[in-house]
Scaffold this motif. Structure first.
Motif, PDB file in Angstrom:
ATOM      1  N   THR A  75       5.845  15.101  -9.681  1.00  0.00           N
ATOM      2  CA  THR A  75       5.930  14.078  -8.644  1.00  0.00           C
ATOM      3  C   THR A  75       7.078  13.119  -8.978  1.00  0.00           C
ATOM      4  OG1 THR A  75       3.539  14.199  -8.558  1.00  0.00           O
ATOM      5  CG2 THR A  75       4.576  12.378  -7.383  1.00  0.00           C
ATOM      6  N   VAL A  76       7.876  12.772  -7.974  1.00  0.00           N
ATOM      7  CA  VAL A  76       9.022  11.896  -8.236  1.00  0.00           C
ATOM      8  C   VAL A  76       9.002  10.704  -7.289  1.00  0.00           C
ATOM      9  CG1 VAL A  76      11.535  11.712  -8.108  1.00  0.00           C
ATOM     10  CG2 VAL A  76      10.512  13.748  -9.103  1.00  0.00           C
TER      11      VAL A  76
ATOM     12  N   GLU B  93       2.763  12.520 -15.184  1.00  0.00           N
ATOM     13  CA  GLU B  93       2.198  12.828 -13.874  1.00  0.00           C
ATOM     14  C   GLU B  93       3.238  12.506 -12.803  1.00  0.00           C
ATOM     15  OE1 GLU B  93      -0.840  13.868 -12.854  1.00  0.00           O
ATOM     16  OE2 GLU B  93      -0.465  13.529 -10.719  1.00  0.00           O
ATOM     17  N   ILE B  94       3.964  11.418 -13.028  1.00  0.00           N
ATOM     18  CA  ILE B  94       4.947  10.986 -12.037  1.00  0.00           C
ATOM     19  C   ILE B  94       6.203  10.496 -12.739  1.00  0.00           C
ATOM     20  CG2 ILE B  94       3.819   8.712 -11.871  1.00  0.00           C
ATOM     21  CD1 ILE B  94       4.794   8.640  -8.944  1.00  0.00           C
ATOM     22  N   LEU B  95       7.330  10.928 -12.199  1.00  0.00           N
ATOM     23  CA  LEU B  95       8.623  10.555 -12.754  1.00  0.00           C
ATOM     24  C   LEU B  95       9.198   9.462 -11.856  1.00  0.00           C
ATOM     25  CD1 LEU B  95      10.694  11.542 -14.906  1.00  0.00           C
ATOM     26  CD2 LEU B  95      11.581  13.096 -13.192  1.00  0.00           C
ATOM     27  N   VAL B  96       9.487   8.310 -12.432  1.00  0.00           N
ATOM     28  CA  VAL B  96      10.041   7.206 -11.652  1.00  0.00           C
ATOM     29  C   VAL B  96      11.490   7.017 -12.072  1.00  0.00           C
ATOM     30  CG1 VAL B  96       9.819   4.772 -11.057  1.00  0.00           C
ATOM     31  CG2 VAL B  96       7.780   6.115 -11.575  1.00  0.00           C
ATOM     32  N   LEU B  97      12.400   7.165 -11.122  1.00  0.00           N
ATOM     33  CA  LEU B  97      13.822   7.085 -11.449  1.00  0.00           C
ATOM     34  C   LEU B  97      14.407   5.839 -10.814  1.00  0.00           C
ATOM     35  CD1 LEU B  97      14.337  10.751 -10.412  1.00  0.00           C
ATOM     36  CD2 LEU B  97      14.660   9.989 -12.751  1.00  0.00           C
ATOM     37  N   ASP B  98      15.059   5.000 -11.626  1.00  0.00           N
ATOM     38  CA  ASP B  98      15.693   3.810 -11.101  1.00  0.00           C
ATOM     39  C   ASP B  98      17.186   4.110 -10.916  1.00  0.00           C
ATOM     40  OD1 ASP B  98      16.345   1.316 -10.300  1.00  0.00           O
ATOM     41  OD2 ASP B  98      15.829   0.298 -12.161  1.00  0.00           O
ATOM     42  N   GLU B  99      17.614   4.217  -9.687  1.00  0.00           N
ATOM     43  CA  GLU B  99      19.021   4.481  -9.367  1.00  0.00           C
ATOM     44  C   GLU B  99      19.574   5.687 -10.130  1.00  0.00           C
ATOM     45  OE1 GLU B  99      20.774   3.198  -7.158  1.00  0.00           O
ATOM     46  OE2 GLU B  99      19.763   1.345  -6.620  1.00  0.00           O
TER      47      GLU B  99
ATOM     48  N   ASP C  66       0.863  -1.182   0.000  1.00  0.00           N
ATOM     49  CA  ASP C  66       0.000   0.000   0.000  1.00  0.00           C
ATOM     50  C   ASP C  66       0.893   1.223   0.000  1.00  0.00           C
ATOM     51  OD1 ASP C  66      -2.782  -1.073   0.367  1.00  0.00           O
ATOM     52  OD2 ASP C  66      -1.787  -1.993   2.087  1.00  0.00           O
ATOM     53  N   LEU C  67       0.713   2.062  -1.012  1.00  0.00           N
ATOM     54  CA  LEU C  67       1.577   3.238  -1.096  1.00  0.00           C
ATOM     55  C   LEU C  67       0.831   4.345  -1.820  1.00  0.00           C
ATOM     56  CD1 LEU C  67       4.422   4.549  -0.853  1.00  0.00           C
ATOM     57  CD2 LEU C  67       4.957   3.559  -3.067  1.00  0.00           C
ATOM     58  N   THR C  68       0.806   5.515  -1.210  1.00  0.00           N
ATOM     59  CA  THR C  68       0.173   6.655  -1.871  1.00  0.00           C
ATOM     60  C   THR C  68       1.192   7.781  -1.972  1.00  0.00           C
ATOM     61  OG1 THR C  68      -1.952   6.047  -0.928  1.00  0.00           O
ATOM     62  CG2 THR C  68      -1.746   8.270  -1.781  1.00  0.00           C
ATOM     63  N   VAL C  69       1.330   8.325  -3.156  1.00  0.00           N
ATOM     64  CA  VAL C  69       2.245   9.444  -3.355  1.00  0.00           C
ATOM     65  C   VAL C  69       1.428  10.620  -3.851  1.00  0.00           C
ATOM     66  CG1 VAL C  69       4.263  10.282  -4.585  1.00  0.00           C
ATOM     67  CG2 VAL C  69       4.141   7.881  -3.925  1.00  0.00           C
ATOM     68  N   GLY C  70       1.413  11.701  -3.061  1.00  0.00           N
ATOM     69  CA  GLY C  70       0.617  12.872  -3.413  1.00  0.00           C
ATOM     70  C   GLY C  70       1.251  13.654  -4.548  1.00  0.00           C
ATOM     71  N   ARG C  71       0.448  14.491  -5.173  1.00  0.00           N
ATOM     72  CA  ARG C  71       0.949  15.289  -6.292  1.00  0.00           C
ATOM     73  C   ARG C  71       2.057  16.227  -5.823  1.00  0.00           C
ATOM     74  NH1 ARG C  71      -3.211  17.225 -10.500  1.00  0.00           N
ATOM     75  NH2 ARG C  71      -2.801  15.098 -11.117  1.00  0.00           N
ATOM     76  N   GLY C  72       3.167  16.241  -6.569  1.00  0.00           N
ATOM     77  CA  GLY C  72       4.271  17.135  -6.259  1.00  0.00           C
ATOM     78  C   GLY C  72       5.236  16.605  -5.208  1.00  0.00           C
ATOM     79  N   GLU C  73       4.902  15.463  -4.601  1.00  0.00           N
ATOM     80  CA  GLU C  73       5.798  14.893  -3.588  1.00  0.00           C
ATOM     81  C   GLU C  73       7.031  14.281  -4.248  1.00  0.00           C
ATOM     82  OE1 GLU C  73       4.753  12.537   0.361  1.00  0.00           O
ATOM     83  OE2 GLU C  73       3.280  12.178  -1.197  1.00  0.00           O
ATOM     84  N   ARG C  74       8.135  14.242  -3.517  1.00  0.00           N
ATOM     85  CA  ARG C  74       9.303  13.473  -3.961  1.00  0.00           C
ATOM     86  C   ARG C  74       9.563  12.403  -2.910  1.00  0.00           C
ATOM     87  NH1 ARG C  74      11.729  18.436  -5.782  1.00  0.00           N
ATOM     88  NH2 ARG C  74      12.862  18.583  -3.839  1.00  0.00           N
ATOM     89  N   VAL C  75       9.441  11.143  -3.331  1.00  0.00           N
ATOM     90  CA  VAL C  75       9.532  10.033  -2.396  1.00  0.00           C
ATOM     91  C   VAL C  75      10.672   9.118  -2.816  1.00  0.00           C
ATOM     92  CG1 VAL C  75       8.324   8.039  -1.444  1.00  0.00           C
ATOM     93  CG2 VAL C  75       7.069  10.137  -1.942  1.00  0.00           C
ATOM     94  N   ALA C  76      11.487   8.716  -1.838  1.00  0.00           N
ATOM     95  CA  ALA C  76      12.555   7.765  -2.133  1.00  0.00           C
ATOM     96  C   ALA C  76      12.061   6.364  -1.776  1.00  0.00           C
ATOM     97  CB  ALA C  76      13.798   8.097  -1.325  1.00  0.00           C
TER      98      ALA C  76
END
Lengths: 253, 254
Positions: free
Chosen positions: B192-193, B163-169, B30-40
């Motif tokens: 959002t990242v 909408e969301i940028l997902v960066l792998d390493e 379960d994971l929610t990432v809000g708009r504009g958040e940067r989550v590691a």
């Protein structure tokens, strides 16, 4: 295309031939080769005229003769076969310097040599005046199946990456005391080739993943398109059209 | 954590997945990432990070649970739109950059969704501008440095206005200067990242919030400074800070 670095086949220059759209040039070279191949081999003078045509185009493209001749060397392995023909083809014999040569074989060798050389010369001019990227655009424009264009484009993109990988593997081998000599080395080299294949295959899967993630659904979107004016087509047609005249003369004379 | 009216950029609920060979990689995420958040997204090797990432744009599907991107469920009929909304930057830029020139590569995503002509050109230019690579548009990717290629890889997904940028390493294999330049670029983006990383100082620097994924479950979710400072938690999940790095001091300085 303002690519910063060009491939080594390409020869940067400003010439009317460089400026022609790639698909015109590809079509012209293709038709020229077809016309040359359909010329009767006995019309020796016709091949001389073709050579003059090639020289004129090379001149217009500012390609020095030495450069063109050096590039022609790629032909040598294929020509080796032609050299054998006078010795192995059965038929009437002629004696030259005490050697018994087959007449048919001599004509056959001439045929392969003359047509091959002209074809290679035309391709060399095409490759020296058109960079790889433009060639791909030209092929795409000429409606070559998109899968083939995609494969060729990936070859260009990943050729260096894979060569690099190969070089790193070779360095790793040598760093552990391996020198490629003798029969025993073959097994190591074969395993390296296998490993390289698997790595490239896996890279292919990762690239595909990246493509799918950006919306790839089987066909490449057309990002750049090349167009040609009627004048450009007519200019490119000069080569195959003059060749066609020579060819027809060759058949009728 | 989520902001008010707009739907969260990413909502993962009850996501579980087992590979065809029977290996279960995710156990109810379960994971929610809000708009504009940067989550590691942190976690040891084999924790299921990549598996989770590949669920976000529907490359992997078929397990239990659901994923929603800005309210849109990741389902077969939405895939084209989902892949436009989720921009994944893979670890090796040589995998990401597959076109003959930088410009065409950045254009690939928008062109695949039907954009053409001047609009496409403008989009490409803007994306390259945002990563400071505009003057390299006509270069072939293999003539760029590794750091430049990574930046172009980011531009290729920015061009899709995700909408969301997902960066792998994102920081792997970068020299310190390129690593910092990339951080500056990421901080300047208004997007959002979700950043998968082993580089804990980088996570602290860029992401206010961190999530630890371990053994296919979310083991922790909180402020990055708190997560990194919890020695017991870190040890349990094989996470280690670089020698001499004190997350509290670094967070206080920032």
């Amino acid at each position: 295309m303002g690519a910063g670095h060009a491939h080594k086949l390409y020869r940067q220059a400003a010439s009317p031939v460089h400026d022609l759209p790639p698909h015109c040039k590809i079509a012209a070279v293709f038709l020229f080769v077809i016309v040359v191949v359909s010329t009767p081999r006995e019309a020796v003078w016709a091949f001389g005229l073709y050579a003059v045509l090639i020289a004129v185009v090379a001149g217009a493209a500012r390609i020095p003769a030495g450069f063109l001749l050096k590039r022609l060397l790629i032909e040598v392995p294929f020509v080796a076969f032609a050299v054998l023909m006078p010795f192995v083809v059965p038929g009437d014999q002629v004696h030259v310097l005490g050697l018994a040569l087959s007449k048919n074989g001599l004509w056959g060798a001439w045929n392969v040599l003359a047509k091959g050389t002209l074809g290679v010369a035309a391709s060399v001019i095409l490759a020296s005046t058109t960079d790889l990227r433009a060639l791909l655009l030209g092929l795409q424009r000429l409606k070559l199946p998109s899968l083939l264009v995609q494969i060729a484009s990936f070859m260009i993109r990943y050729g260096d990456v894979i060569t690099d990988e190969m070089r790193r593997m070779s360095i790793a081998r040598r760093s552990r005391g391996f020198e490629a000599k003798g029969l025993k080395a073959w097994s190591v080299l074969a395993k390296s080739a296998g490993a390289l294949f698997i790595r490239s295959y896996e890279r292919g899967e990762r690239v595909h993943l990246a493509m799918v993630s950006r919306g790839y659904a089987g066909s490449m979107p057309v990002i750049d398109d090349v167009t040609a004016t009627g004048a450009q087509w007519r200019y490119a047609a000069v080569l195959p059209a003059s060749a066609l005249v020579i060819c027809l003369l060759g058949w009728t004379l | 954590m989520t902001s008010s009216a707009a739907p969260a950029s990413l909502e993962v609920s009850g996501l579980a997945f087992a590979y065809p060979d029977g290996h279960q990689a995710l156990f109810g995420i379960d994971l929610t990432v809000g708009r504009g958040e940067r989550v590691a997204l942190l976690g040891p090797n084999g924790a299921g990070k990549t598996t989770l990432v590949l669920h976000l744009n529907g490359i992997l599907t078929g397990g239990a649970g659901s994923v929603k991107v800005a309210g849109l469920p990741v389902e077969k009929r939405n895939l084209a739109e989902i892949r436009r909304r989720v921009g994944i930057v893979f670890q090796d830029p040589d995998d990401q950059l597959f076109m003959p020139t930088v410009r065409e590569d950045v254009a690939f995503g928008p062109a695949a969704s039907g954009m053409r002509g001047a609009e496409l050109e403008a989009r490409v230019h803007k994306a390259l501008e945002r990563v400071g690579m505009a003057e390299y548009a006509d270069r072939p990717p293999h003539h760029l440095s590794f750091g430049q290629r990574r930046r172009v890889a980011v531009a290729t997904v920015l061009a899709m206005e995700p909408e969301i940028l997902v960066l792998d390493e994102p920081s792997s294999n970068l020299d310190p200067a390129s690593r910092r330049e990339l951080a500056d670029i990421l901080r300047a983006l208004d997007v959002t990242v979700l950043m998968v990383t082993h580089d804990l100082p980088y996570a602290l620097e860029l992401c206010g919030r961190s999530v630890i994924l371990s053994g296919g479950t979310i083991a922790a979710d909180g402020k990055t400074a708190d997560v990194l400072a919890d020695e017991e938690l870190m040890r349990t999940h094989r996470l280690e800070l670089p020698f001499g790095f004190d997350p509290r001091a670094a967070a206080a300085k920032a």
